[in-house]
Design a protein around this motif. Sequence first.
Motif, PDB file in Angstrom:
ATOM      1  N   ALA A   1       0.824  -1.214   0.000  1.00 47.54           N
ATOM      2  CA  ALA A   1       0.000   0.000   0.000  1.00 47.54           C
ATOM      3  C   ALA A   1       0.857   1.262   0.000  1.00 47.54           C
ATOM      4  O   ALA A   1       0.424   2.317  -0.494  1.00 47.54           O
ATOM      5  CB  ALA A   1      -0.925  -0.011   1.222  1.00 47.54           C
ATOM      6  N   TYR A   2       2.084   1.162   0.517  1.00 46.61           N
ATOM      7  CA  TYR A   2       2.960   2.330   0.603  1.00 46.61           C
ATOM      8  C   TYR A   2       3.500   2.750  -0.767  1.00 46.61           C
ATOM      9  O   TYR A   2       4.028   3.850  -0.921  1.00 46.61           O
ATOM     10  CB  TYR A   2       4.122   2.041   1.556  1.00 46.61           C
ATOM     11  CG  TYR A   2       4.802   3.277   2.089  1.00 46.61           C
ATOM     12  CD1 TYR A   2       4.154   4.111   2.999  1.00 46.61           C
ATOM     13  CD2 TYR A   2       6.092   3.624   1.686  1.00 46.61           C
ATOM     14  CE1 TYR A   2       4.773   5.252   3.484  1.00 46.61           C
ATOM     15  CE2 TYR A   2       6.716   4.754   2.165  1.00 46.61           C
ATOM     16  CZ  TYR A   2       6.048   5.571   3.064  1.00 46.61           C
ATOM     17  OH  TYR A   2       6.654   6.703   3.546  1.00 46.61           O
TER      18      TYR A   2
ATOM     19  N   PRO B   1       7.006   5.221  -3.977  1.00 45.33           N
ATOM     20  CA  PRO B   1       7.382   3.945  -4.618  1.00 45.33           C
ATOM     21  C   PRO B   1       8.851   3.582  -4.428  1.00 45.33           C
ATOM     22  O   PRO B   1       9.183   2.403  -4.356  1.00 45.33           O
ATOM     23  CB  PRO B   1       7.052   4.185  -6.098  1.00 45.33           C
ATOM     24  CG  PRO B   1       6.951   5.664  -6.256  1.00 45.33           C
ATOM     25  CD  PRO B   1       6.500   6.195  -4.952  1.00 45.33           C
ATOM     26  N   VAL B   2       9.732   4.573  -4.350  1.00 45.95           N
ATOM     27  CA  VAL B   2      11.149   4.275  -4.132  1.00 45.95           C
ATOM     28  C   VAL B   2      11.350   3.659  -2.754  1.00 45.95           C
ATOM     29  O   VAL B   2      11.995   2.615  -2.600  1.00 45.95           O
ATOM     30  CB  VAL B   2      12.015   5.545  -4.292  1.00 45.95           C
ATOM     31  CG1 VAL B   2      13.464   5.252  -3.909  1.00 45.95           C
ATOM     32  CG2 VAL B   2      11.940   6.071  -5.709  1.00 45.95           C
TER      33      VAL B   2
ATOM     34  N   LEU C   1      16.250 -11.253  -6.734  1.00 45.48           N
ATOM     35  CA  LEU C   1      15.761 -10.784  -5.441  1.00 45.48           C
ATOM     36  C   LEU C   1      14.459 -10.003  -5.591  1.00 45.48           C
ATOM     37  O   LEU C   1      14.251  -9.292  -6.586  1.00 45.48           O
ATOM     38  CB  LEU C   1      16.809  -9.913  -4.743  1.00 45.48           C
ATOM     39  CG  LEU C   1      17.801 -10.684  -3.829  1.00 45.48           C
ATOM     40  CD1 LEU C   1      18.677 -11.604  -4.656  1.00 45.48           C
ATOM     41  CD2 LEU C   1      18.638  -9.709  -3.007  1.00 45.48           C
ATOM     42  N   GLU C   2      13.616 -10.128  -4.588  1.00 48.89           N
ATOM     43  CA  GLU C   2      12.312  -9.466  -4.615  1.00 48.89           C
ATOM     44  C   GLU C   2      12.469  -7.959  -4.428  1.00 48.89           C
ATOM     45  O   GLU C   2      13.238  -7.494  -3.585  1.00 48.89           O
ATOM     46  CB  GLU C   2      11.426 -10.045  -3.498  1.00 48.89           C
ATOM     47  CG  GLU C   2      10.007  -9.522  -3.500  1.00 48.89           C
ATOM     48  CD  GLU C   2       9.113 -10.227  -2.500  1.00 48.89           C
ATOM     49  OE1 GLU C   2       7.963  -9.769  -2.340  1.00 48.89           O
ATOM     50  OE2 GLU C   2       9.555 -11.230  -1.886  1.00 48.89           O
ATOM     51  N   GLY C   3      11.741  -7.191  -5.226  1.00 51.76           N
ATOM     52  CA  GLY C   3      11.699  -5.742  -5.084  1.00 51.76           C
ATOM     53  C   GLY C   3      12.679  -4.980  -5.947  1.00 51.76           C
ATOM     54  O   GLY C   3      12.553  -3.754  -6.099  1.00 51.76           O
ATOM     55  N   THR C   4      13.648  -5.666  -6.549  1.00 51.85           N
ATOM     56  CA  THR C   4      14.693  -4.958  -7.296  1.00 51.85           C
ATOM     57  C   THR C   4      14.156  -4.320  -8.574  1.00 51.85           C
ATOM     58  O   THR C   4      14.513  -3.176  -8.900  1.00 51.85           O
ATOM     59  CB  THR C   4      15.843  -5.919  -7.632  1.00 51.85           C
ATOM     60  OG1 THR C   4      15.302  -7.078  -8.307  1.00 51.85           O
ATOM     61  CG2 THR C   4      16.563  -6.370  -6.379  1.00 51.85           C
ATOM     62  N   HIS C   5      13.330  -5.034  -9.291  1.00 48.97           N
ATOM     63  CA  HIS C   5      12.791  -4.476 -10.546  1.00 48.97           C
ATOM     64  C   HIS C   5      11.882  -3.275 -10.252  1.00 48.97           C
ATOM     65  O   HIS C   5      11.870  -2.297 -11.015  1.00 48.97           O
ATOM     66  CB  HIS C   5      12.041  -5.554 -11.318  1.00 48.97           C
ATOM     67  CG  HIS C   5      12.937  -6.617 -11.873  1.00 48.97           C
ATOM     68  ND1 HIS C   5      13.665  -6.454 -13.036  1.00 48.97           N
ATOM     69  CD2 HIS C   5      13.249  -7.859 -11.405  1.00 48.97           C
ATOM     70  CE1 HIS C   5      14.370  -7.548 -13.275  1.00 48.97           C
ATOM     71  NE2 HIS C   5      14.138  -8.418 -12.304  1.00 48.97           N
TER      72      HIS C   5
ATOM     73  N   GLN D   1      12.336   0.725 -11.693  1.00 45.51           N
ATOM     74  CA  GLN D   1      11.226   1.443 -12.314  1.00 45.51           C
ATOM     75  C   GLN D   1      10.882   2.708 -11.525  1.00 45.51           C
ATOM     76  O   GLN D   1      10.533   3.748 -12.107  1.00 45.51           O
ATOM     77  CB  GLN D   1      10.013   0.523 -12.402  1.00 45.51           C
ATOM     78  CG  GLN D   1      10.223  -0.656 -13.361  1.00 45.51           C
ATOM     79  CD  GLN D   1       9.186  -1.741 -13.181  1.00 45.51           C
ATOM     80  OE1 GLN D   1       8.210  -1.588 -12.447  1.00 45.51           O
ATOM     81  NE2 GLN D   1       9.400  -2.882 -13.845  1.00 45.51           N
ATOM     82  N   ALA D   2      11.006   2.624 -10.192  1.00 47.08           N
ATOM     83  CA  ALA D   2      10.642   3.772  -9.353  1.00 47.08           C
ATOM     84  C   ALA D   2      11.637   4.928  -9.505  1.00 47.08           C
ATOM     85  O   ALA D   2      11.249   6.105  -9.408  1.00 47.08           O
ATOM     86  CB  ALA D   2      10.548   3.344  -7.894  1.00 47.08           C
TER      87      ALA D   2
END
Length: 442
Positions: A142-143, A148-149, A206-210, A214-215
């Motif tokens: 939600a954050y 987004p960064v 790793l999760e969150g890197t992509h 983009q952010a």
Amino acid sequence: MRKFFQEIKADLKFKTAGPGQRLSEPSRAPREKPKAEVAPKPRQAPTDEAQMAAAAALARLELKPKGKAPSSSQEAIKNQVRKELMAEAAASEKGLSMEEKEQEEEGAAAPSVSGVYFICPLTGDIVRKDQKEKHLREAIQAYFSVDPVAASIMEIHTFNKDREKVRACVETMAKYLDNIYLHPEEEKYRKIKLQNKVFQERISCLEGTHKFFQAVGFETQTLPVPGQGKKSGCSQATEEYYVLKEEMLSRLEELKDCKEQLLGSEPVRAQLHRQLTVFQPSPAAARFELPHDFFSLTAEELRREQRLRTEAVERASMLRTRAMREKEEQREMRKYNYTLLRVRFPDGYILQGTFYARESVSVLYNFVREALREDWLPFELLGPGGLKLTDENLAFNECGLVPSALLSLAWDAAVMADVEAAAEEQRSPLRPELLARVQTLS
């Protein structure tokens, strides 16, 4: 013997005669002229052999197959299964587990706390331990609508458990951003090939890197492979790249801030909720009923361990040295993740809180101090048996204070004498807002 069976045969013939059939009396002798009366001889009792034969015949009759009656043991099992199924269905309707249902039926004591709870740092919500990860993931998701960064950085640090891989990942990502910031005129630094071996092994997995790339202003583009010109009859070879948007070249300071934020962040951790509670004086202060949330092992494993340990105590107690027993106790203590601690004040009031088993004693001192009306008042904490907890750097599981313990608080006598002399009236040292919601210990 022969005479005895003749009499039995005659009796059977008499009983089986049909209607209208004349009964014969073979046992009677033909009539003769009356003679002088002679006293009848008393009938002899059956011999031992006859009695044994009759008993055997009776036994054979009793052993003849009859209609099968339901086995009492089988019927009892069926009734028990039926009872358990009905109880399970009733428990399901109430949202209870079978174990909780059994405790309810047996009148088991209610737990001293309902469970272990955490405070989400993003929402401030209090959630139970088994819902913590799910709630945290939803909160970070939600954050993204806010920042987004920051949200992508939270994902990288929080949901990738291998800390060494995370360290290598963020250092590599920071190097990409550093090259762009230091060499903005170099186009090659603004492109990242997605199939690059280093990118694949350190970042992409790793999760969150992509989401982070983009952010911060990268977009996916399909570009021709450098050095491979278009051949006759063949299509141009292409590869996927992350390419920094042109507009970000005028906002390089933001890119630098993102890099520093990426390197300086830590995993988002929900904070253990202390569940601070004040109880009225009670003789039941030393009795604890802990929920399964407090243990590292599952309930089933814990019961098995307890059973095996009980069986081994008597056998092993005579064979172990004191050092061995202490080592064993420390190993047992490591099975607990949390501990429920109570501090009894001289006036009888009881302060309760939930702690990690590996937190230090200093945390408990601060916990008590924050509950005082006058936090400067000096005091000591005494463990079970009156042992003073003077080394505040020791962990609770090193002091034998897990999974629960009742401690006592002792004031500095000289200071308290001065305080009492100056006070107009005696009052509890606990903060008024805590006393306003004091509870009764059941």
